[in-house]
Design an enzyme around this catalytic site. Structure first.
Site, PDB file in Angstrom:
ATOM      1  N   PRO A   2     -84.417   2.169  82.964  1.00  0.00           N
ATOM      2  CG  PRO A   2     -86.135   3.770  83.552  1.00  0.00           C
ATOM      3  CD  PRO A   2     -85.758   2.306  82.599  1.00  0.00           C
ATOM      4  CD  GLU A   3     -84.205  -3.326  86.744  1.00  0.00           C
ATOM      5  OE1 GLU A   3     -83.521  -3.636  87.631  1.00  0.00           O
ATOM      6  OE2 GLU A   3     -84.857  -4.003  85.954  1.00  0.00           O
ATOM      7  CE  LYS A  52     -85.965   0.620  90.358  1.00  0.00           C
ATOM      8  NZ  LYS A  52     -87.563  -0.273  90.501  1.00  0.00           N
ATOM      9  NE  ARG A 255     -93.693  -3.628  86.568  1.00  0.00           N
ATOM     10  CZ  ARG A 255     -92.588  -2.837  86.759  1.00  0.00           C
ATOM     11  NH1 ARG A 255     -92.438  -2.135  87.870  1.00  0.00           N
ATOM     12  NH2 ARG A 255     -91.520  -2.894  85.911  1.00  0.00           N
TER      13      ARG A 255
END
Length: 265
Positions: A2-3, A52, A255
């Site tokens: 999901p980008e 998103k 991240r």
DNA sequence: TGAGTATGTTCAG
DNA sequence: TGAACCTACTCAT
């Protein structure tokens, strides 16, 4: 995956499958049961996507807002007898299609004010024709945060995630660690332009494609179109496709960031 | 079969 | 800053 490209893809699919139709809505898992009753047997007017975030607009004036988070996904089916999983948060159904939403970070029913509030906190989305890159540039150029961190900030640019972040920085040969204040306007314009192109391309089928065919290996060429390849994302300890330097990884803002220390100086 | 990892965000402390 | 959310996939055992 999901980008932003996936969300646009899902918006398009759901609009094609459900828009203009009376839709049955339920929550097999139960966590969206009360809200589902409000839109059950109502018409889904259209869908929109910003970054998103996915919005399903119903004729009641209400909107289902979905954010897939890390695990969430919609599973579309034409099998009318398909049984939902116990974890299915939302099921949308009519004569032909069933869409099951599983494990989203957010699934909520909003009025117009609620939708506006979410869009207001998001930066411009490069996938939109009318998105204004100036808004993003103004925030970037006055920030001391790294460009790698800024690209992942949804209030700066909406829709870019960890894969596109790594690949866009590589495509522009940009050092991920330079602060926004040191960004050159031409480099920003290039990132924005590439983001628009890549997100739109990815939204046609929900797959991320960033590598030019001439930069793929022989074995990969055979697979091109079936699999996804990257310049640096998740290629740590492998050779850079262009200069053969080892691709590096490091933790940045919780991240994993991937980059080529030679190409991206 | 179990551990580890992931393309994301929010909230408590 | 770390935990929580709680799925799907890969890889080691």
């Amino acid at each position: 995956m999901p980008e932003g490209h996936s969300i646009r893809h899902l918006a398009t699919i759901h609009e094609g499958a459900f828009a203009g139709k009376t839709v049955r809505a339920s929550s097999p898992q139960g966590r969206f049961a009360d809200e589902a009753k409000n839109i059950d047997n109502r018409i889904l007017n259209n869908t929109t996507a910003h970054g998103k975030h996915l919005f399903l607009h119903f004729d009641t004036g209400q909107t289902v807002h979905v954010h897939l988070g890390l695990y969430g996904w919609f599973y579309l089916s034409k099998n009318p007898n398909k049984k939902p999983k116990d974890s299915t948060r939302l099921r949308l159904q009519h004569d032909i299609y069933i869409s099951d939403l599983v494990a989203p970070t957010a699934c909520e029913l909003l009025d117009d004010a609620g939708v506006s509030a979410i869009k207001k906190r998001l930066g411009p989305d490069p996938i939109h024709d009318d998105a204004d890159p100036e808004q993003a540039w103004k925030k970037i150029v006055k920030s001391k945060r790294t460009i790698a961190g800024l690209l992942m900030d949804q209030s700066v640019i909406a829709g870019i995630g960890n894969v596109y972040r790594a690949e866009l920085l590589f495509l522009s040969r940009l050092d991920p660690f330079i602060p926004g204040t040191q960004m050159q306007r031409e480099k920003f314009d290039e990132i924005w332009r590439n983001a628009s192109i890549l997100l739109r391309d990815g939204s046609t089928d929900g797959k991320i494609r960033t590598v030019a065919p001439e930069h793929l290996g022989e074995d990969e060429v055979k697979l091109h179109g079936c699999s996804q390849f990257s310049y640096v994302y998740k290629r740590q300890r492998q050779s850079c496709r262009l200069c053969m330097t080892e691709v590096k990884e490091t933790e940045l803002d919780s991240r994993t960031l991937y980059w080529c220390p030679t190409c991206q100086r």
